[in-house]
Write an enzyme that holds these catalytic residues in place. Structure first.
Site, PDB file in Angstrom:
ATOM      1  N   ASP A 171      -6.781 -15.249  30.939  1.00 41.17           N
ATOM      2  CA  ASP A 171      -5.766 -14.200  30.901  1.00 41.17           C
ATOM      3  C   ASP A 171      -5.266 -13.932  29.478  1.00 41.17           C
ATOM      4  OD1 ASP A 171      -3.737 -12.453  31.779  1.00 41.17           O
ATOM      5  OD2 ASP A 171      -2.309 -14.120  31.934  1.00 41.17           O
ATOM      6  N   ASN A 399      -7.700 -26.179  29.751  1.00 38.92           N
ATOM      7  CA  ASN A 399      -6.622 -25.596  30.544  1.00 38.92           C
ATOM      8  C   ASN A 399      -7.094 -25.184  31.929  1.00 38.92           C
ATOM      9  OD1 ASN A 399      -3.850 -24.305  30.706  1.00 38.92           O
ATOM     10  ND2 ASN A 399      -5.123 -22.515  31.106  1.00 38.92           N
ATOM     11  N   GLU A 400      -6.387 -25.702  32.926  1.00 44.10           N
ATOM     12  CA  GLU A 400      -6.515 -25.268  34.319  1.00 44.10           C
ATOM     13  C   GLU A 400      -7.921 -25.243  34.887  1.00 44.10           C
ATOM     14  OE1 GLU A 400      -4.363 -21.637  35.084  1.00 44.10           O
ATOM     15  OE2 GLU A 400      -2.453 -22.694  35.017  1.00 44.10           O
ATOM     16  N   ASN A 455       0.872 -26.817  35.012  1.00 40.75           N
ATOM     17  CA  ASN A 455       1.333 -25.428  34.971  1.00 40.75           C
ATOM     18  C   ASN A 455       1.764 -25.038  36.386  1.00 40.75           C
ATOM     19  OD1 ASN A 455       0.369 -25.523  32.376  1.00 40.75           O
ATOM     20  ND2 ASN A 455      -1.413 -24.221  32.752  1.00 40.75           N
ATOM     21  N   TYR A 457       3.985 -22.060  38.840  1.00 42.19           N
ATOM     22  CA  TYR A 457       4.626 -20.741  38.890  1.00 42.19           C
ATOM     23  C   TYR A 457       5.389 -20.528  40.198  1.00 42.19           C
ATOM     24  CZ  TYR A 457       2.441 -19.587  34.474  1.00 42.19           C
ATOM     25  OH  TYR A 457       2.099 -19.575  33.143  1.00 42.19           O
ATOM     26  N   TYR A 461       4.111 -16.571  41.010  1.00 43.69           N
ATOM     27  CA  TYR A 461       2.872 -16.261  41.742  1.00 43.69           C
ATOM     28  C   TYR A 461       2.965 -16.687  43.199  1.00 43.69           C
ATOM     29  CZ  TYR A 461       0.608 -15.024  37.367  1.00 43.69           C
ATOM     30  OH  TYR A 461       0.286 -14.417  36.181  1.00 43.69           O
ATOM     31  N   GLU A 492       3.474 -25.047  31.636  1.00 45.17           N
ATOM     32  CA  GLU A 492       3.584 -23.587  31.748  1.00 45.17           C
ATOM     33  C   GLU A 492       4.468 -23.291  32.929  1.00 45.17           C
ATOM     34  OE1 GLU A 492       0.170 -20.963  32.148  1.00 45.17           O
ATOM     35  OE2 GLU A 492      -0.908 -22.087  30.610  1.00 45.17           O
ATOM     36  N   TRP A 537       6.073 -20.386  29.566  1.00 51.25           N
ATOM     37  CA  TRP A 537       4.969 -19.464  29.309  1.00 51.25           C
ATOM     38  C   TRP A 537       5.549 -18.078  29.212  1.00 51.25           C
ATOM     39  CZ3 TRP A 537       0.273 -20.378  27.722  1.00 51.25           C
ATOM     40  CH2 TRP A 537      -0.650 -19.313  27.712  1.00 51.25           C
ATOM     41  N   LYS A 556       5.123 -12.273  30.045  1.00 55.67           N
ATOM     42  CA  LYS A 556       5.942 -13.462  30.267  1.00 55.67           C
ATOM     43  C   LYS A 556       6.600 -13.964  28.989  1.00 55.67           C
ATOM     44  CE  LYS A 556       3.513 -14.924  34.391  1.00 55.67           C
ATOM     45  NZ  LYS A 556       2.269 -14.150  34.221  1.00 55.67           N
TER      46      LYS A 556
HETATM   47  C1  BDP Z   1      -1.773 -19.615  33.744  1.00 52.71           C
HETATM   48  C2  BDP Z   1      -2.753 -19.599  32.588  1.00 52.71           C
HETATM   49  C3  BDP Z   1      -2.326 -18.664  31.465  1.00 52.71           C
HETATM   50  C4  BDP Z   1      -1.891 -17.342  32.054  1.00 52.71           C
HETATM   51  C5  BDP Z   1      -0.738 -17.578  32.989  1.00 52.71           C
HETATM   52  C6  BDP Z   1      -0.208 -16.284  33.604  1.00 52.71           C
HETATM   53  O1  BDP Z   1      -2.941 -20.892  32.075  1.00 52.71           O
HETATM   54  O2  BDP Z   1      -3.368 -18.499  30.538  1.00 52.71           O
HETATM   55  O3  BDP Z   1      -1.586 -16.378  31.088  1.00 52.71           O
HETATM   56  O4  BDP Z   1      -1.190 -18.383  34.035  1.00 52.71           O
HETATM   57  O5  BDP Z   1      -0.753 -15.872  34.619  1.00 52.71           O
HETATM   58  O6  BDP Z   1      -2.409 -19.955  34.900  1.00 52.71           O
HETATM   59  O7  BDP Z   1       0.696 -15.685  33.051  1.00 52.71           O
END
Ligand code: BDP
Length: 580
Positions: A171, A399-400, A455, A457, A461, A492, A537, A556
């Site tokens: 992303d 990452n992830e 990370n 959300y 999300y 994040e 993030w 973000k």
């Molecule tokens: C995370 C990713 C990051 C994305 C972020 C997002 O590590 O690179 O930019 O989500 O969706 O999963 O903002």
């Protein structure tokens, strides 16, 4: 080949080749101007600059000064994304895979002092299962719906495939080109190739120097910040002892820097370093024996016009904004940054978690892609480049990645990389890989790291817009991590926010929601001692590829892309004031 950062001193010289070069998409006739260093993608309104997938050519003339006669001369590319080939008068003199680490092209025996030649650099921005970062070769649409089975959509996708699409599996915009400085450098024929320093808090600095060419006498010396010699020693390796050593302390402490000066025959190299030790003990992360709590947003190398191009004005501004935020760290999401940034952080006391470009590994099939060998090489190159920086306190392998679909396969892939990182780092820093929102109970990779970086959300999300449910869910997860007895960093978390969009009710995308989101998540973090860090993030809004979830990029940021704070930046600034 040396990865030492180029330097001008009594023995070495360099010419910065930055400026306006000739540029064309490969196969085209005419040339057009392009600025170096910078990503090429935002330098023209021609849509190909953003959308093109393939090779480009950069061209300029170079001349080795007559006064450099008898010296070793090479070209030093700080990074060319993603793959590069260097040609001099039509002959290949170097090739490099990967867009975020330096390489050299030897000019010895190829071009004489006083001669001029045409330099061409071919760059390739195609990303697929064999590159880091990973691209999807048109198989998967990252954002948006694939609508599988709908014949009209399938027909459209087929057309896209035929045209050749270069979709990132990550992303952030796939910025490319000669994004970091290029220099022509000269040094004595017998020269210092590599320096390794391991400083200890008691003032002992163990050192090892590698050289090329004939053997010469090697002298090591340490200078304090005022330029006084505080230790001296002969030989290629040994221990220099600094009396009453001053430590490198993270901001707001004093990040004291010494310089190790090595003379090898006619050559000289001055390596700045700091004395600091890092260690994980139980659920604590110790810097110089004191518990350190990470708080600072993750970053990108990203700005208007320059794209990912090295911009020292931007870097200084960003680090000053970190100070303004009362932030003490960032992660180099999602690739190693330009060396100038680490030098700045050494000087300013900002702590770095240094990450490889292994991003986009979310597909469960990735473990069949044979990436391991290349990934290992990139990791070793990153460690070798950054090993002497006091600001770097931890390595992130990537990452992830998907680590929960096939937990054993994932462990087989990541465990050797984890071990390799420990083995390769002379300072033996903690190692991690950043975990995605997943079924953490099944995961054998993330919980096995020295520090757990996750990370999450909740409230964005998932459980979107419902911060009460987000807190409830996040607390449930933290209950599980509490039992693992590991230090955990929320590496994040964030909410897309359109600067200037407000609401009396804190709804998604408003500045009020972003602030409420950070308030809610912080509440959960503050309840847990084993949580040793928070990395929102993202520091600033940044460019991404197009998609229905991105409004002119990822929003973000705590700051807009032009570095104006949103409400949440003010809120975090106040919060972090209490943590320093
Ligand atoms: C995370 C990713 C990051 C994305 C972020 C997002 O590590 O690179 O930019 O989500 O969706 O999963 O903002």
């Amino acid at each position: 080949m040396s990865t030492l950062y180029p330097q001008n001193n009594a023995s070495r010289m360099m010419i910065d080749l930055g400026g306006v070069w000739d540029f064309r998409f490969q196969g085209e006739e005419g040339w057009q101007p392009i600025a170096v260093p910078a990503s090429y993608n935002d330098q023209s309104p021609d849509p190909r600059f953003r959308n093109y997938a393939g090779m480009t050519e950069y061209r300029r003339k170079i001349t080795i000064p007559l006064s450099w006669k008898g010296m070793r001369v090479c070209l030093r590319f700080d990074a060319v994304a993603h793959n590069a080939r260097v040609l001099l008068n039509g002959r290949e003199i170097a090739a490099h895979r990967g867009g975020f680490l330096p390489f050299e092209a030897e000019l010895d025996g190829i071009l004489e002092a006083g001669e001029t030649a045409e330099l061409v650099v071919e760059t390739d921005n195609r990303i697929n299962h064999a590159t880091l970062p990973i691209g999807t070769e048109g198989e998967v649409a990252f954002f948006g719906s694939d609508n599988p089975g709908i014949s009209a959509v399938e027909a459209g996708k087929k057309l896209q495939e035929e045209r050749g699409i270069n979709r990132p599996a990550f992303d952030f915009f796939n910025y490319t080109g000669i994004q970091r400085p290029v220099r022509m450098v000269a040094m004595p024929k017998n020269y210092i190739r590599d320096i390794t320093l391991v400083p200890s808090m008691n003032g002992e600095v163990s050192f090892r120097v590698e050289t090329e060419g004939a053997d010469r006498e090697l002298r090591a010396e340490i200078l304090d910040a005022e330029g006084n010699t505080v230790a001296r020693q002969e030989g290629r390796e040994g221990i220099l002892t600094i009396p009453q050593p001053k430590l490198w302390e993270p901001w707001p402490g004093i990040p004291y820097l010494y310089t190790a000066r090595f003379t090898f025959g006619e050559d000289l190299y001055e390596q700045p370093f700091g004395i600091r030790e890092v260690r994980v003990e139980g659920t604590r992360f110790l810097i110089n024996g004191k518990p350190f709590r990470f708080h600072g947003p993750c970053k990108h190398e990203d700005s208007a016009l320059h794209g990912r191009g090295t911009d020292n004005c931007l870097n200084v501004t960003d680090i000053n904004l970190y100070h303004w935020l009362n932030a003490n760290c960032f992660r180099t999401s999602h690739y190693p940054y330009a060396e100038e940034m680490y030098q700045l952080c050494d000087r300013e006391g900002i702590v770095i978690v240094d990450e490889t470009p292994a991003v986009g590994m979310w597909a469960s099939e990735q473990y069949g892609w044979n990436l391991g060998e290349y990934h290992r090489q990139v990791l070793l190159d990153m460690i070798n480049r950054d090993k002497n920086h006091p600001c770097v306190v931890m390595w992130s392998l990537g990452n992830e990645p998907d680590t929960d679909t096939y937990p054993e396969k994932a462990r087989e892939y990541w465990q050797p990389l984890y071990e390799k990182a420990h083995e390769a780092d002379p300072q033996n820093r903690p190692v991690t890989v950043v975990g995605c929102q997943n079924r953490y109970e099944r995961d054998q990779v993330i919980p096995a790291m020295d520090v757990v970086l996750i990370n999450r959300y909740y409230g964005w999300y998932n459980l979107s817009g419902d911060l009460e449910a987000a807190k409830y869910a996040f607390r449930a997860e933290l209950d599980w991590w509490e039992k693992q007895h590991k230090p955990v960093i929320l590496s994040e978390y964030g909410a897309d926010t359109i600067a200037g969009l407000h609401g009396a009710v804190a709804e998604m995308f408003t500045e009020e929601y972003q602030t409420a989101y950070y308030e809610a998540i912080s509440e959960c973090l503050d309840e847990r001692e084993f949580v040793i860090g928070e990395m929102p993030w993202n520091f600033a809004d940044f460019s991404t590829c197009q998609g229905p979830m991105r409004v002119g990029g990822n929003r973000k940021g705590l700051f807009t892309r032009d570095r104006r704070p949103k409400m949440a930046a003010h809120w975090l600034r106040e919060r972090w004031k209490t943590m320093i």
